[in-house]
Design a protein around this motif. Structure first.
Motif, PDB file in Angstrom:
ATOM      1  N   GLY A  70       0.797  -1.225   0.000  1.00  0.00           N
ATOM      2  CA  GLY A  70       0.000   0.000   0.000  1.00  0.00           C
ATOM      3  C   GLY A  70       0.825   1.267   0.000  1.00  0.00           C
ATOM      4  N   TRP A  71       0.491   2.171   0.902  1.00  0.00           N
ATOM      5  CA  TRP A  71       1.144   3.482   0.930  1.00  0.00           C
ATOM      6  C   TRP A  71       2.636   3.397   1.251  1.00  0.00           C
ATOM      7  CZ3 TRP A  71       3.559   5.325   5.292  1.00  0.00           C
ATOM      8  CH2 TRP A  71       3.296   4.661   6.500  1.00  0.00           C
ATOM      9  N   ILE A  72       3.053   2.292   1.898  1.00  0.00           N
ATOM     10  CA  ILE A  72       4.486   2.119   2.204  1.00  0.00           C
ATOM     11  C   ILE A  72       5.291   2.006   0.909  1.00  0.00           C
ATOM     12  CG2 ILE A  72       6.201   0.601   3.273  1.00  0.00           C
ATOM     13  CD1 ILE A  72       4.135  -0.098   5.382  1.00  0.00           C
ATOM     14  N   ASP A  73       4.737   1.293  -0.088  1.00  0.00           N
ATOM     15  CA  ASP A  73       5.416   1.169  -1.390  1.00  0.00           C
ATOM     16  C   ASP A  73       5.507   2.537  -2.082  1.00  0.00           C
ATOM     17  OD1 ASP A  73       5.875  -1.488  -1.112  1.00  0.00           O
ATOM     18  OD2 ASP A  73       4.107  -2.124  -2.251  1.00  0.00           O
ATOM     19  N   TYR A  74       4.446   3.327  -2.012  1.00  0.00           N
ATOM     20  CA  TYR A  74       4.478   4.676  -2.595  1.00  0.00           C
ATOM     21  C   TYR A  74       5.558   5.525  -1.909  1.00  0.00           C
ATOM     22  CZ  TYR A  74       0.164   3.992  -5.243  1.00  0.00           C
ATOM     23  OH  TYR A  74      -0.776   3.554  -6.143  1.00  0.00           O
ATOM     24  N   MET A  75       5.641   5.393  -0.581  1.00  0.00           N
ATOM     25  CA  MET A  75       6.625   6.174   0.168  1.00  0.00           C
ATOM     26  C   MET A  75       8.043   5.771  -0.212  1.00  0.00           C
ATOM     27  SD  MET A  75       7.110   6.498   4.300  1.00  0.00           S
ATOM     28  CE  MET A  75       7.813   4.835   4.383  1.00  0.00           C
ATOM     29  N   LEU A  76       8.280   4.459  -0.347  1.00  0.00           N
ATOM     30  CA  LEU A  76       9.615   3.987  -0.724  1.00  0.00           C
ATOM     31  C   LEU A  76      10.016   4.497  -2.112  1.00  0.00           C
ATOM     32  CD1 LEU A  76       9.481   0.301   0.590  1.00  0.00           C
ATOM     33  CD2 LEU A  76      10.886   2.174   1.474  1.00  0.00           C
ATOM     34  N   ILE A  77       9.061   4.489  -3.041  1.00  0.00           N
ATOM     35  CA  ILE A  77       9.341   4.977  -4.397  1.00  0.00           C
ATOM     36  C   ILE A  77       9.705   6.463  -4.362  1.00  0.00           C
ATOM     37  CG2 ILE A  77       8.304   5.478  -6.652  1.00  0.00           C
ATOM     38  CD1 ILE A  77       6.709   2.864  -6.315  1.00  0.00           C
ATOM     39  N   ASN A  78       8.954   7.244  -3.600  1.00  0.00           N
ATOM     40  CA  ASN A  78       9.216   8.683  -3.524  1.00  0.00           C
ATOM     41  C   ASN A  78      10.528   8.982  -2.802  1.00  0.00           C
ATOM     42  OD1 ASN A  78       6.776  10.572  -4.467  1.00  0.00           O
ATOM     43  ND2 ASN A  78       5.926   8.649  -3.736  1.00  0.00           N
ATOM     44  N   VAL A  79      10.811   8.187  -1.760  1.00  0.00           N
ATOM     45  CA  VAL A  79      12.020   8.439  -0.973  1.00  0.00           C
ATOM     46  C   VAL A  79      13.279   8.001  -1.715  1.00  0.00           C
ATOM     47  CG1 VAL A  79      13.260   7.775   1.129  1.00  0.00           C
ATOM     48  CG2 VAL A  79      10.850   8.400   1.252  1.00  0.00           C
ATOM     49  N   CYS A  80      13.190   6.933  -2.477  1.00  0.00           N
ATOM     50  CA  CYS A  80      14.385   6.385  -3.158  1.00  0.00           C
ATOM     51  C   CYS A  80      14.504   6.845  -4.622  1.00  0.00           C
ATOM     52  CB  CYS A  80      14.343   4.851  -3.098  1.00  0.00           C
ATOM     53  SG  CYS A  80      14.383   4.201  -1.418  1.00  0.00           S
ATOM     54  N   PHE A  81      13.417   6.673  -5.369  1.00  0.00           N
ATOM     55  CA  PHE A  81      13.475   6.874  -6.819  1.00  0.00           C
ATOM     56  C   PHE A  81      13.597   8.358  -7.173  1.00  0.00           C
ATOM     57  CE2 PHE A  81      11.437   6.775 -11.122  1.00  0.00           C
ATOM     58  CZ  PHE A  81      12.404   5.991 -11.723  1.00  0.00           C
ATOM     59  N   ILE A  82      12.760   9.191  -6.575  1.00  0.00           N
ATOM     60  CA  ILE A  82      12.722  10.613  -6.924  1.00  0.00           C
ATOM     61  C   ILE A  82      14.026  11.337  -6.548  1.00  0.00           C
ATOM     62  CG2 ILE A  82      11.575  12.811  -6.419  1.00  0.00           C
ATOM     63  CD1 ILE A  82       8.918  11.347  -6.489  1.00  0.00           C
ATOM     64  N   PRO A  83      14.615  11.113  -5.359  1.00  0.00           N
ATOM     65  CA  PRO A  83      15.905  11.765  -5.066  1.00  0.00           C
ATOM     66  C   PRO A  83      17.004  11.402  -6.061  1.00  0.00           C
ATOM     67  CG  PRO A  83      14.914  11.012  -3.037  1.00  0.00           C
ATOM     68  CD  PRO A  83      14.064  10.465  -4.152  1.00  0.00           C
ATOM     69  N   PHE A  84      17.024  10.131  -6.512  1.00  0.00           N
ATOM     70  CA  PHE A  84      18.027   9.747  -7.513  1.00  0.00           C
ATOM     71  C   PHE A  84      17.832  10.530  -8.816  1.00  0.00           C
ATOM     72  CE2 PHE A  84      18.813   5.777  -5.026  1.00  0.00           C
ATOM     73  CZ  PHE A  84      20.188   5.917  -4.937  1.00  0.00           C
ATOM     74  N   LEU A  86      16.499  13.511  -9.034  1.00  0.00           N
ATOM     75  CA  LEU A  86      16.920  14.889  -8.756  1.00  0.00           C
ATOM     76  C   LEU A  86      18.441  15.021  -8.833  1.00  0.00           C
ATOM     77  CD1 LEU A  86      14.588  15.993  -5.815  1.00  0.00           C
ATOM     78  CD2 LEU A  86      14.698  17.004  -8.100  1.00  0.00           C
ATOM     79  N   ILE A  87      19.148  14.021  -8.315  1.00  0.00           N
ATOM     80  CA  ILE A  87      20.610  14.019  -8.399  1.00  0.00           C
ATOM     81  C   ILE A  87      21.047  13.958  -9.859  1.00  0.00           C
ATOM     82  CG2 ILE A  87      22.698  12.697  -7.881  1.00  0.00           C
ATOM     83  CD1 ILE A  87      21.314  11.844  -5.253  1.00  0.00           C
ATOM     84  N   TYR A  88      20.362  13.131 -10.632  1.00  0.00           N
ATOM     85  CA  TYR A  88      20.684  13.011 -12.063  1.00  0.00           C
ATOM     86  C   TYR A  88      20.445  14.340 -12.774  1.00  0.00           C
ATOM     87  CZ  TYR A  88      20.600  11.489 -16.900  1.00  0.00           C
ATOM     88  OH  TYR A  88      20.850  11.366 -18.236  1.00  0.00           O
ATOM     89  N   TYR A  89      19.326  15.000 -12.450  1.00  0.00           N
ATOM     90  CA  TYR A  89      19.033  16.300 -13.067  1.00  0.00           C
ATOM     91  C   TYR A  89      20.140  17.305 -12.736  1.00  0.00           C
ATOM     92  CZ  TYR A  89      16.848  20.778 -14.073  1.00  0.00           C
ATOM     93  OH  TYR A  89      16.588  22.040 -14.560  1.00  0.00           O
ATOM     94  N   THR A  90      20.594  17.285 -11.473  1.00  0.00           N
ATOM     95  CA  THR A  90      21.657  18.205 -11.061  1.00  0.00           C
ATOM     96  C   THR A  90      22.931  17.949 -11.856  1.00  0.00           C
ATOM     97  OG1 THR A  90      20.737  18.309  -8.819  1.00  0.00           O
ATOM     98  CG2 THR A  90      23.027  19.015  -9.109  1.00  0.00           C
TER      99      THR A  90
END
Length: 303
Positions: A70-84, A86-90
């Protein structure tokens, strides 16, 4: 297995999509150093990344994604996938910023070199006007006193050379430039056929406005050089909405009508280069030939 494969291909698709989108945006970016602009830029990137959650919700609803926790999977995706991401964009932003800096640095060096070359050419060109100016003074006193027409021609030519020698290195008022243009037109008329029909208008409002000298003269010279057919030349210099508008029209011969406008010689080409150096982003210059009429228009924004 199917759900895992779908998730992998979706991840690859998302990564390449963002890569393509960001590279396109960065190519058009001016890379402002202002902190507020940078914060706005990253805020837009985060908004773009938030689309992933919408796609995940839609995918789960139609059954192609499976969020077991459930929401734990969404949280893991946002916490792990999105920061990576953002780092790539930088990283790619730094790369584009560095390229942009190098390009601007190269352009600045080229501009300095072009200006140095132009200054050198100008200094070399001064030898010829100085020589002619002194020679004209000698010839003037050798002409018979009764030959008023020849003496008048030399006087006008001397005034033209004096203006080019001593006023070209600084800005002049439009009143000075117009005085020069009147003298130049008078001199050109002396060698033209009597059938020439000349229409001249200089706006009386143009007086103290500052301008770089000798921008209009090449256009007038071009008109006198290529005038033909009905032998008509129309010259107008006006002030319109705080802009200086200069237009020249001249008729051309039937033979000239068959030629492309680009065959007007180096005069107009050199003028475009000067305008780019002196009025970059603050001028509009165009010329065209329609049947027997050649038209030139130069607009300068007062700065």
């Amino acid at each position: 297995m199917n759900l895992h494969l779908i998730a992998i291909f979706f991840t690859i698709f998302i990564c390449y999509s963002y890569d393509f989108l960001w590279r396109k945006a960065l190519q058009k970016s001016k890379f402002s150093d202002e902190r507020k602009s940078l914060i706005t830029e990253y805020f837009k990137v985060i908004l773009q990344l938030s689309v992933i959650n919408i796609l995940l919700l839609c995918g789960q609803y139609i059954g192609i994604f499976y969020m077991e926790n459930g929401w734990i999977d969404y949280m893991l995706i946002n916490v792990c996938f999105i920061p990576f991401l953002l780092i790539y964009y930088t990283l790619i932003r730094i790369d584009f910023s560095d390229r942009n800096y190098q390009t601007q640095k190269w352009a600045l060096e080229k501009l300095k070199a072009d200006r140095s070359e132009a200054e050198l050419k100008f200094l070399k060109s001064q030898y010829h006007p100085h020589f002619l100016f002194n020679a004209l003074n000698t010839i003037y006193f050798q002409i018979d006193d009764n030959n008023d027409e020849a003496k008048k021609s030399i006087e006008i030519l001397s005034d033209l050379l004096r203006y080019q020698l001593y006023d070209i290195e600084k800005d002049v008022t439009l009143e000075q430039e117009i005085t020069y243009l009147r003298a130049y037109i008078t001199f050109q008329k002396m060698r033209m056929s009597q059938r020439l029909k000349l229409d001249i208008y200089f706006d009386p409002l143009l007086k103290e406005q500052k301008i770089h000298p000798l921008l209009f003269q090449p256009i007038i010279e071009n008109a006198f050089k290529y005038v033909g057919g009905e032998y008509k030349i129309k010259i107008q210099l006006k002030l319109e909405n705080s802009r200086i508008v200069f237009t020249v029209e001249n008729t051309v011969s039937s033979m000239r009508q068959k030629e492309h406008p680009s065959t007007t010689g180096i005069g107009l080409s050199n003028l475009v280069k000067r305008l780019h150096l002196l009025y970059s982003g603050n001028y509009d210059f165009k010329y065209e030939q329609v049947d027997d009429l050649f038209f030139v228009k130069l607009i300068l924004n007062t700065i």
